[in-house]
Motif scaffolding. Structure first.
Motif, PDB file in Angstrom:
ATOM      1  N   MET A   1       0.843  -1.177   0.000  1.00 21.29           N
ATOM      2  CA  MET A   1       0.000   0.000   0.000  1.00 21.29           C
ATOM      3  C   MET A   1       0.882   1.232   0.000  1.00 21.29           C
ATOM      4  SD  MET A   1      -3.193   0.181  -0.121  1.00 21.29           S
ATOM      5  CE  MET A   1      -4.659   0.965   0.352  1.00 21.29           C
ATOM      6  N   GLY A   2       0.523   2.235  -0.791  1.00 20.19           N
ATOM      7  CA  GLY A   2       1.344   3.430  -0.912  1.00 20.19           C
ATOM      8  C   GLY A   2       0.980   4.500   0.098  1.00 20.19           C
ATOM      9  N   ALA A   3       1.673   5.617  -0.023  1.00 17.51           N
ATOM     10  CA  ALA A   3       1.421   6.764   0.844  1.00 17.51           C
ATOM     11  C   ALA A   3       0.054   7.363   0.529  1.00 17.51           C
ATOM     12  CB  ALA A   3       2.512   7.807   0.635  1.00 17.51           C
ATOM     13  N   LYS A   4      -0.579   7.954   1.553  1.00 18.38           N
ATOM     14  CA  LYS A   4      -1.888   8.573   1.371  1.00 18.38           C
ATOM     15  C   LYS A   4      -1.780  10.062   1.655  1.00 18.38           C
ATOM     16  CE  LYS A   4      -4.437   4.454   2.325  1.00 18.38           C
ATOM     17  NZ  LYS A   4      -5.795   4.032   2.240  1.00 18.38           N
ATOM     18  N   ILE A   5      -2.458  10.839   0.826  1.00 20.79           N
ATOM     19  CA  ILE A   5      -2.474  12.286   0.973  1.00 20.79           C
ATOM     20  C   ILE A   5      -3.934  12.739   0.988  1.00 20.79           C
ATOM     21  CG2 ILE A   5      -1.825  14.490  -0.078  1.00 20.79           C
ATOM     22  CD1 ILE A   5       0.401  12.942  -1.565  1.00 20.79           C
ATOM     23  N   ASN A   6      -4.291  13.544   1.974  1.00 19.32           N
ATOM     24  CA  ASN A   6      -5.636  14.100   2.037  1.00 19.32           C
ATOM     25  C   ASN A   6      -5.682  15.417   1.288  1.00 19.32           C
ATOM     26  OD1 ASN A   6      -6.853  12.085   3.641  1.00 19.32           O
ATOM     27  ND2 ASN A   6      -5.860  12.933   5.439  1.00 19.32           N
ATOM     28  N   GLY A   7      -6.819  15.678   0.650  1.00 19.67           N
ATOM     29  CA  GLY A   7      -6.978  16.919  -0.083  1.00 19.67           C
ATOM     30  C   GLY A   7      -8.421  17.370  -0.082  1.00 19.67           C
ATOM     31  N   VAL A   8      -8.635  18.571  -0.614  1.00 15.65           N
ATOM     32  CA  VAL A   8      -9.984  19.109  -0.767  1.00 15.65           C
ATOM     33  C   VAL A   8     -10.024  19.943  -2.045  1.00 15.65           C
ATOM     34  CG1 VAL A   8      -9.545  21.156   0.660  1.00 15.65           C
ATOM     35  CG2 VAL A   8     -11.875  20.326   0.392  1.00 15.65           C
ATOM     36  N   THR A  52      -4.042   7.957  -2.998  1.00 14.91           N
ATOM     37  CA  THR A  52      -3.130   6.885  -2.604  1.00 14.91           C
ATOM     38  C   THR A  52      -2.080   6.752  -3.692  1.00 14.91           C
ATOM     39  OG1 THR A  52      -4.898   5.725  -1.453  1.00 14.91           O
ATOM     40  CG2 THR A  52      -2.926   4.456  -1.957  1.00 14.91           C
ATOM     41  N   LEU A  53      -0.823   6.893  -3.288  1.00 20.46           N
ATOM     42  CA  LEU A  53       0.289   6.797  -4.230  1.00 20.46           C
ATOM     43  C   LEU A  53       0.901   5.408  -4.133  1.00 20.46           C
ATOM     44  CD1 LEU A  53       1.959  10.200  -3.361  1.00 20.46           C
ATOM     45  CD2 LEU A  53       0.376   9.727  -5.224  1.00 20.46           C
ATOM     46  N   GLY A  54       1.046   4.750  -5.232  1.00 16.47           N
ATOM     47  CA  GLY A  54       1.634   3.418  -5.284  1.00 16.47           C
ATOM     48  C   GLY A  54       1.980   3.120  -6.727  1.00 16.47           C
ATOM     49  N   GLU A  55       1.799   1.868  -7.141  1.00 12.33           N
ATOM     50  CA  GLU A  55       2.019   1.541  -8.547  1.00 12.33           C
ATOM     51  C   GLU A  55       1.060   2.336  -9.417  1.00 12.33           C
ATOM     52  OE1 GLU A  55       2.230  -2.607  -9.511  1.00 12.33           O
ATOM     53  OE2 GLU A  55       3.295  -3.049  -7.648  1.00 12.33           O
ATOM     54  N   VAL A  58      -4.461   6.536  -7.019  1.00  8.77           N
ATOM     55  CA  VAL A  58      -5.891   6.323  -6.861  1.00  8.77           C
ATOM     56  C   VAL A  58      -6.482   7.499  -6.084  1.00  8.77           C
ATOM     57  CG1 VAL A  58      -7.658   4.794  -5.920  1.00  8.77           C
ATOM     58  CG2 VAL A  58      -5.536   3.820  -6.827  1.00  8.77           C
ATOM     59  N   LEU A  59      -7.533   8.107  -6.629  1.00 10.37           N
ATOM     60  CA  LEU A  59      -8.247   9.192  -5.965  1.00 10.37           C
ATOM     61  C   LEU A  59      -9.591   8.675  -5.502  1.00 10.37           C
ATOM     62  CD1 LEU A  59      -6.453  10.644  -8.365  1.00 10.37           C
ATOM     63  CD2 LEU A  59      -7.617  12.628  -7.480  1.00 10.37           C
ATOM     64  N   VAL A  60      -9.930   8.955  -4.242  1.00 11.20           N
ATOM     65  CA  VAL A  60     -11.185   8.487  -3.661  1.00 11.20           C
ATOM     66  C   VAL A  60     -11.870   9.651  -2.956  1.00 11.20           C
ATOM     67  CG1 VAL A  60     -12.222   6.893  -2.002  1.00 11.20           C
ATOM     68  CG2 VAL A  60     -10.208   6.191  -3.295  1.00 11.20           C
ATOM     69  N   PRO A  61     -13.137   9.946  -3.296  1.00  7.13           N
ATOM     70  CA  PRO A  61     -13.857  10.983  -2.561  1.00  7.13           C
ATOM     71  C   PRO A  61     -14.122  10.521  -1.137  1.00  7.13           C
ATOM     72  CG  PRO A  61     -15.303   9.928  -4.166  1.00  7.13           C
ATOM     73  CD  PRO A  61     -13.938   9.345  -4.354  1.00  7.13           C
TER      74      PRO A  61
END
Length: 105
Positions: A1-8, A52-55, A58-61
């Motif tokens: 699992m890659g790094a996760k970044i929160n955004g708005v 989610t940064l990985g291979e 992925v953007l998830v609302p």
């Protein structure tokens, strides 16, 4: 699992989505392709999301249309002053982070 970044999502300018991304204790303003956010279901101003940064990226609302409330709130003089202080402080944080990024490039 890659790094996760929160955004708005804070706005759309033509083909670019204007977002704030969490960077440590700060939020940094970025421009991302609008069609990528839109296709991921991130379409509303003030809508939070996670990257989610990985291979793959992925953007998830994190909230849907029914979860976002944009009610108008009347503020008294004291609360308006507090809000102004909060906003000006967050703009300074965002601008200082952008300045550091420009200096690094």
């Amino acid at each position: 699992m890659g790094a996760k970044i929160n955004g708005v999502l804070i706005g759309v300018e033509g083909k670019q989505a204007v977002v704030l991304l969490e960077h440590g204790q700060e939020f940094v303003r970025y421009y991302l392709p609008w069609k990528i956010l839109k296709s991921a279901g991130i379409q509303l101003v003030n809508q939070p999301f996670e990257i989610t940064l990985g291979e793959e990226i992925v953007l998830v609302p994190l909230a849907g249309e029914k979860d976002i409330v944009l009610d108008r709130v009347e503020l008294d003089r004291e609360r308006k002053g507090k809000l102004k202080t909060l906003i000006s402080g967050s703009l300074k944080v965002s601008n200082s982070a952008m300045s550091r990024e420009k200096g690094a490039s």
